[in-house]
Design a protein around this motif. Structure first.
Motif, PDB file in Angstrom:
ATOM      1  N   SER A 197       0.835  -1.197   0.000  1.00 36.00           N
ATOM      2  CA  SER A 197       0.000   0.000   0.000  1.00 36.00           C
ATOM      3  C   SER A 197       0.871   1.250   0.000  1.00 36.00           C
ATOM      4  O   SER A 197       1.799   1.370   0.808  1.00 36.00           O
ATOM      5  CB  SER A 197      -0.911  -0.007   1.237  1.00 36.00           C
ATOM      6  N   ASP A 198       0.559   2.195  -0.909  1.00 35.74           N
ATOM      7  CA  ASP A 198       1.237   3.487  -0.911  1.00 35.74           C
ATOM      8  C   ASP A 198       1.000   4.229   0.398  1.00 35.74           C
ATOM      9  O   ASP A 198       1.903   4.883   0.927  1.00 35.74           O
ATOM     10  CB  ASP A 198       0.728   4.366  -2.061  1.00 35.74           C
ATOM     11  N   ALA A 199      -0.219   4.122   0.909  1.00 35.29           N
ATOM     12  CA  ALA A 199      -0.574   4.863   2.123  1.00 35.29           C
ATOM     13  C   ALA A 199       0.281   4.420   3.308  1.00 35.29           C
ATOM     14  O   ALA A 199       0.737   5.243   4.106  1.00 35.29           O
ATOM     15  CB  ALA A 199      -2.057   4.682   2.438  1.00 35.29           C
ATOM     16  N   VAL A 200       0.521   3.109   3.432  1.00 32.56           N
ATOM     17  CA  VAL A 200       1.326   2.605   4.544  1.00 32.56           C
ATOM     18  C   VAL A 200       2.778   3.028   4.379  1.00 32.56           C
ATOM     19  O   VAL A 200       3.439   3.439   5.339  1.00 32.56           O
ATOM     20  CB  VAL A 200       1.211   1.071   4.646  1.00 32.56           C
ATOM     21  N   LEU A 201       3.298   2.943   3.147  1.00 30.32           N
ATOM     22  CA  LEU A 201       4.672   3.378   2.899  1.00 30.32           C
ATOM     23  C   LEU A 201       4.837   4.852   3.252  1.00 30.32           C
ATOM     24  O   LEU A 201       5.820   5.245   3.901  1.00 30.32           O
ATOM     25  CB  LEU A 201       5.050   3.133   1.436  1.00 30.32           C
ATOM     26  N   LEU A 202       3.889   5.703   2.835  1.00 33.98           N
ATOM     27  CA  LEU A 202       3.974   7.132   3.142  1.00 33.98           C
ATOM     28  C   LEU A 202       3.892   7.386   4.641  1.00 33.98           C
ATOM     29  O   LEU A 202       4.589   8.246   5.172  1.00 33.98           O
ATOM     30  CB  LEU A 202       2.859   7.888   2.419  1.00 33.98           C
ATOM     31  N   ALA A 203       3.044   6.621   5.330  1.00 30.40           N
ATOM     32  CA  ALA A 203       2.918   6.789   6.783  1.00 30.40           C
ATOM     33  C   ALA A 203       4.244   6.476   7.471  1.00 30.40           C
ATOM     34  O   ALA A 203       4.678   7.201   8.378  1.00 30.40           O
ATOM     35  CB  ALA A 203       1.799   5.910   7.322  1.00 30.40           C
ATOM     36  N   ASP A 204       4.900   5.396   7.043  1.00 34.66           N
ATOM     37  CA  ASP A 204       6.188   5.042   7.639  1.00 34.66           C
ATOM     38  C   ASP A 204       7.256   6.074   7.289  1.00 34.66           C
ATOM     39  O   ASP A 204       8.084   6.435   8.134  1.00 34.66           O
ATOM     40  CB  ASP A 204       6.623   3.653   7.165  1.00 34.66           C
ATOM     41  N   ALA A 205       7.266   6.536   6.046  1.00 27.25           N
ATOM     42  CA  ALA A 205       8.255   7.534   5.630  1.00 27.25           C
ATOM     43  C   ALA A 205       8.089   8.839   6.412  1.00 27.25           C
ATOM     44  O   ALA A 205       9.072   9.496   6.765  1.00 27.25           O
ATOM     45  CB  ALA A 205       8.149   7.790   4.126  1.00 27.25           C
ATOM     46  N   LYS A 206       6.846   9.212   6.702  1.00 23.65           N
ATOM     47  CA  LYS A 206       6.601  10.402   7.531  1.00 23.65           C
ATOM     48  C   LYS A 206       7.112  10.177   8.949  1.00 23.65           C
ATOM     49  O   LYS A 206       7.735  11.047   9.545  1.00 23.65           O
ATOM     50  CB  LYS A 206       5.105  10.721   7.567  1.00 23.65           C
ATOM     51  N   ALA A 207       6.807   8.993   9.502  1.00 27.00           N
ATOM     52  CA  ALA A 207       7.238   8.684  10.861  1.00 27.00           C
ATOM     53  C   ALA A 207       8.757   8.678  10.966  1.00 27.00           C
ATOM     54  O   ALA A 207       9.322   9.061  11.997  1.00 27.00           O
ATOM     55  CB  ALA A 207       6.670   7.334  11.296  1.00 27.00           C
ATOM     56  N   LEU A 208       9.434   8.259   9.889  1.00 27.02           N
ATOM     57  CA  LEU A 208      10.897   8.248   9.864  1.00 27.02           C
ATOM     58  C   LEU A 208      11.479   9.619   9.534  1.00 27.02           C
ATOM     59  O   LEU A 208      12.694   9.786   9.498  1.00 27.02           O
ATOM     60  CB  LEU A 208      11.390   7.228   8.829  1.00 27.02           C
ATOM     61  N   LYS A 209      10.585  10.587   9.258  1.00 29.00           N
ATOM     62  CA  LYS A 209      10.975  11.968   8.937  1.00 29.00           C
ATOM     63  C   LYS A 209      11.782  12.047   7.651  1.00 29.00           C
ATOM     64  O   LYS A 209      12.687  12.860   7.511  1.00 29.00           O
ATOM     65  CB  LYS A 209      11.741  12.602  10.104  1.00 29.00           C
ATOM     66  N   MET A 210      11.399  11.197   6.686  1.00 27.08           N
ATOM     67  CA  MET A 210      12.050  11.199   5.383  1.00 27.08           C
ATOM     68  C   MET A 210      11.282  12.031   4.363  1.00 27.08           C
ATOM     69  O   MET A 210      11.812  12.361   3.304  1.00 27.08           O
ATOM     70  CB  MET A 210      12.185   9.766   4.853  1.00 27.08           C
ATOM     71  N   ILE A 211      10.015  12.360   4.651  1.00 26.12           N
ATOM     72  CA  ILE A 211       9.226  13.225   3.793  1.00 26.12           C
ATOM     73  C   ILE A 211       8.446  14.190   4.664  1.00 26.12           C
ATOM     74  O   ILE A 211       8.257  13.970   5.858  1.00 26.12           O
ATOM     75  CB  ILE A 211       8.254  12.437   2.885  1.00 26.12           C
ATOM     76  N   GLU A 212       7.993  15.287   4.062  1.00 31.35           N
ATOM     77  CA  GLU A 212       7.182  16.255   4.791  1.00 31.35           C
ATOM     78  C   GLU A 212       5.863  15.620   5.190  1.00 31.35           C
ATOM     79  O   GLU A 212       5.322  14.764   4.492  1.00 31.35           O
ATOM     80  CB  GLU A 212       6.924  17.505   3.930  1.00 31.35           C
ATOM     81  N   SER A 213       5.311  16.060   6.307  1.00 27.93           N
ATOM     82  CA  SER A 213       4.125  15.415   6.881  1.00 27.93           C
ATOM     83  C   SER A 213       2.815  15.832   6.221  1.00 27.93           C
ATOM     84  O   SER A 213       1.780  15.285   6.528  1.00 27.93           O
ATOM     85  CB  SER A 213       4.049  15.723   8.380  1.00 27.93           C
ATOM     86  N   GLY A 214       2.823  16.777   5.283  1.00 27.02           N
ATOM     87  CA  GLY A 214       1.571  17.271   4.706  1.00 27.02           C
ATOM     88  C   GLY A 214       1.029  16.448   3.560  1.00 27.02           C
ATOM     89  O   GLY A 214      -0.024  16.773   3.009  1.00 27.02           O
TER      90      GLY A 214
END
Length: 268
Positions: A197-214
């Motif tokens: 799932s893209d949504a799960v990958l993005l959630a993890d990437a946000k939690a890891l502070k690898m992408i902006e949270s918006g």
């Protein structure tokens, strides 16, 4: 870290505790930074009976979560009271809310990659650790989430972020020696995460502070990778000879308290 990545903190803490199994030392006071809800406190209390927790809760915890964490640490330590350490205060002032030479062990899980000045953190750990104390740490290395940075793989809507601290394990080993820690041992491993799932990958990437949270869009077609690589760096080092002479620029400086004057009574 956020709740979505809590499993990773638990997993890395477990691996750190396994490495700690071979260490023989007496621990009465431990600083856990950052501290979070997980199994690590139970295992530390079992490994070192009578331990007292100096907990530095994650900055984004609610007041209720902080209270639960405090009660849990009191229970794990047999109700040995220890002051809570403010991680937010450290990030603002650069100083841990602890006296010099006050803890036997610093246990730091996945923090250093978010610190712009990890060398200063090491200096503070040296300050609060007692003679013979141990710093054990883990953090994300520079190859973490490298799939997101591959040309053409990432949608333009996603604002990628670099880790605040890009140190690899060799950088950390050199820094530990530079800050007077003894016998540093460094280790590294790659963890591969697969996503459906893209949504799960993005959630993890946000939690890891690898992408902006918006970022809110749940679907990017085939543009997002289906896996992320985590480079996890582990290390530990000792505080030995803390009160011995310190050499700077090939000149040794000795603390005046180390100099003992010989009196007549001493020579009598």
């Amino acid at each position: 870290m956020t709740q979505s990545i809590r499993w990773l903190q638990d997993e890395i803490a477990d691996r750190m505790l396994q490495k700690l199994d071979i260490v023989k030392m007496q621990v009465k006071d431990v600083l856990v930074i950052p501290d979070f809800s997980g199994r690590h406190a139970h295992f530390l209390a079992k490994r070192f009976p009578g331990i007292r927790f100096h907990s530095a809760p994650e900055s984004d915890l609610s007041a209720w979560e902080r209270l639960k964490l405090k009660v849990s640490r009191l229970w794990s330590s047999g109700f040995k009271v220890a002051p809570t350490v403010s991680l937010a205060s450290y990030q603002k002032t650069g100083r841990l809310d602890l006296p010099n030479n006050s803890v036997d062990l610093v246990f730091s899980v996945l923090l250093i990659q978010d610190l712009p000045d990890p060398k200063h953190f090491l200096q503070e750990c040296w300050r609060v650790l007692k003679e013979g104390g141990l710093l054990t740490l883990s953090y994300l290395g520079p190859d973490t989430a490298k799939e997101l940075y591959m040309a053409g793989d990432t949608p333009q809507q996603i604002a990628l972020k670099k880790l605040a601290n890009p140190w690899d394990m060799h950088d950390m080993g050199d820094a530990l020696l530079g800050e007077r820690f003894s016998d540093p041992v460094m280790d590294m491993e790659f963890l591969k995460l697969d996503y459906e799932s893209d949504a799960v990958l993005l959630a993890d990437a946000k939690a890891l502070k690898m992408i902006e949270s918006g970022i809110e869009s749940p679907f990017f077609g085939d543009k997002l990778p289906k896996k992320l690589t985590l480079e996890v760096v582990y290390g530990h080092a000792w505080v030995i000879g803390k009160h011995l002479a310190k050499a700077e620029d090939h000149v040794a400086y000795i603390d005046l308290n180390q100099i003992q004057r010989k009196t007549r009574s001493d020579s009598a």
